[in-house]
Scaffold this motif. Structure first.
Motif, short mmCIF file in Angstrom:
data_model
loop_
_atom_site.label_atom_id
_atom_site.label_comp_id
_atom_site.label_asym_id
_atom_site.label_seq_id
_atom_site.Cartn_x
_atom_site.Cartn_y
_atom_site.Cartn_z
N ASN A 218 39.35 33.65 30.96
CA ASN A 218 39.22 34.74 31.18
C ASN A 218 40.16 36.54 32.03
O ASN A 218 39.74 37.00 31.93
CB ASN A 218 37.98 35.58 31.24
N ASP A 219 40.91 35.88 32.64
CA ASP A 219 41.48 35.68 34.16
C ASP A 219 43.05 36.49 32.95
O ASP A 219 43.96 35.76 33.28
CB ASP A 219 42.01 34.87 34.97
N GLY A 251 33.89 41.26 36.70
CA GLY A 251 34.52 40.59 36.24
C GLY A 251 34.45 39.92 34.68
O GLY A 251 35.29 39.00 34.18
N SER A 252 33.03 40.09 34.00
CA SER A 252 33.53 39.99 32.61
C SER A 252 34.50 40.60 31.32
O SER A 252 34.77 39.81 30.47
CB SER A 252 32.36 40.61 31.79
N ASP A 253 35.41 41.31 32.41
CA ASP A 253 35.95 42.16 30.84
C ASP A 253 37.30 42.49 31.71
O ASP A 253 37.60 43.48 32.97
CB ASP A 253 35.54 43.97 30.38
N TYR A 254 38.62 41.71 31.84
CA TYR A 254 40.09 41.63 32.11
C TYR A 254 40.64 43.32 32.16
O TYR A 254 41.10 43.07 32.63
CB TYR A 254 40.76 40.81 31.79
N GLN A 259 39.86 44.86 38.06
CA GLN A 259 40.90 43.17 37.29
C GLN A 259 41.89 43.62 37.65
O GLN A 259 42.99 44.33 36.66
CB GLN A 259 40.66 43.32 36.11
N ASN A 324 39.21 37.38 38.20
CA ASN A 324 37.75 36.45 37.92
C ASN A 324 37.74 34.97 37.51
O ASN A 324 39.13 34.58 37.57
CB ASN A 324 36.90 37.26 36.44
N ASN A 326 35.98 32.91 34.45
CA ASN A 326 35.13 32.70 33.32
C ASN A 326 34.69 33.64 33.63
O ASN A 326 33.00 33.09 33.06
CB ASN A 326 34.00 31.38 33.41
N GLY A 327 35.20 35.09 33.56
CA GLY A 327 33.59 36.30 34.01
C GLY A 327 33.06 36.67 35.22
O GLY A 327 32.40 37.96 35.17
#
Length: 345
Positions: A218-219, A251-254, A259, A324, A326-327
């Motif tokens: 997710n990064d 962290g949940s949304d790159y 981010q 992040n 994995n979020g």
């Protein structure tokens, strides 16, 4: 009394003024002539090609390719209306010709659906000026991609190609091997590629790269990167001040603005000793807004040294990159100089 020379001079001047007034009146007596216009026509000839070398010159020896079967149209400027007889299709040598065009500056539009895959027309339409009875030549140059912002690149599908330009915020290998960070006015991002190593890049340089959009756990990052240009020492960017809670939430949304960006948290308490995982060491920090992970790669500090350099229960100003795993939001310092002990608030 006989008129003196002075009186004769006055009479002459008055007479001249009266005559000039009559001329002005006679000039205004008729309507002005019609506005000037040009009734002739002109033509546009041109070449559409894939500028592989991106040097602005058509040179097949350098890999450039003429593009046949591409639709073009000369349109009334700013209206999208094609002039009568103003459309053409390029031949096998990439050439086209359109005649009978009105004199003036018009738009030369390319039908991008007719352009081969992998070629982008970055300036569309082009402006072209048509002169009376004089052919004009226009070149349409395709590229592998068009320059976009990092934020726009983050919206692309994984695996797509993008060209971006940004300021180096971490030079290759500063954090870990094959890792560079760049940032423009819209966002920041990691560049994961060994191709930037050995190029002498420094923080504050501006670079333009072409690369494939990818993500790992997710990064977001750019991979398969080609360095296109470098402008040295444009100026280092200042970090954006944020909170540990905001980092955790990002962290949940790159595509979140934090981010990949160079950021800073202030007076964040180190809550626990560091633990090793993979090629990094992790702990938790909290400035009162909620905890997030601080990740220190082995290239930043030798494994096992952090617990002697940094003390749980103390507070630190920390500069690093929003990231992040994995979020789960994280901050990556670039060096130990990015971590400064301060009084707890």
């Amino acid at each position: 009394m006989r008129p003196t020379s002075h009186h004769r001079g006055v009479r002459l001047r008055v007479g001249a003024l009266l005559f000039a007034g009559l001329l002005v009146l006679s000039g205004c007596a008729e309507d002005p002539a019609d506005a000037f216009s040009i009734d002739g026509t002109g033509s546009v000839e041109g070449l559409v090609f894939f500028d592989v070398a991106e040097d602005g010159l058509f040179d097949p020896a350098s890999g450039d390719q003429a593009l046949g079967g591409v639709g073009v149209a000369v349109q009334n400027r700013g209206t999208g209306a094609t002039f009568a007889g103003g459309a053409a299709t390029t031949d096998a040598s990439g050439r086209f010709a359109v005649s009978g065009l009105p004199v003036g500056t018009h738009d030369l539009f390319v039908d991008t659906l007719s352009v081969p895959d992998g070629v982008s027309i970055c300036r569309n339409p082009l402006q072209v000026t048509v002169y009376q009875n004089e052919p004009r030549f226009a070149e349409v140059r395709g590229r592998a991609g068009c320059l976009i912002t990092i934020a726009e690149a983050k919206e692309l599908a994984i695996g797509e190609f993008a060209i971006v330009r940004g300021i180096v915020t971490s030079f290759p290998g500063q954090i870990e091997s094959s890792t560079t960070y760049i940032q423009d006015e819209s966002a920041g991002a990691k560049v994961f590629s060994g191709s930037l190593e050995g190029q002498g890049l420094q923080v504050g340089d501006q670079i333009e790269i072409g690369g494939v959009v990818e993500e790992f756990s997710n990064d977001f990052n750019f991979e398969s990167v080609v360095l296109r240009s470098v402008v040295a020492n444009v100026g280092a960017l200042s970090p954006q001040v944020t909170t540990t809670g905001a980092i955790a939430a990002s962290g949940s949304d790159y595509t979140d603005p934090l981010q990949g960006a160079l950021i800073k948290v202030e007076a964040a308490e180190l809550l626990e000793a560091f633990t090793a995982s993979g090629n990094e060491q992790n702990s938790t920090i909290d400035d009162g807004s909620g905890g997030t992970t601080i990740r220190v790669d082995d290239g930043v500090a030798p494994r096992g040294d952090l617990d002697t350099l940094l003390t749980a229960g103390l507070c630190y100003d920390i500069v690093g990159f929003g990231a992040n795993f994995n979020g789960a939001g994280q901050i990556f310092p670039r060096s130990l100089a990015d971590i400064v002990e301060v009084p707890c608030a």
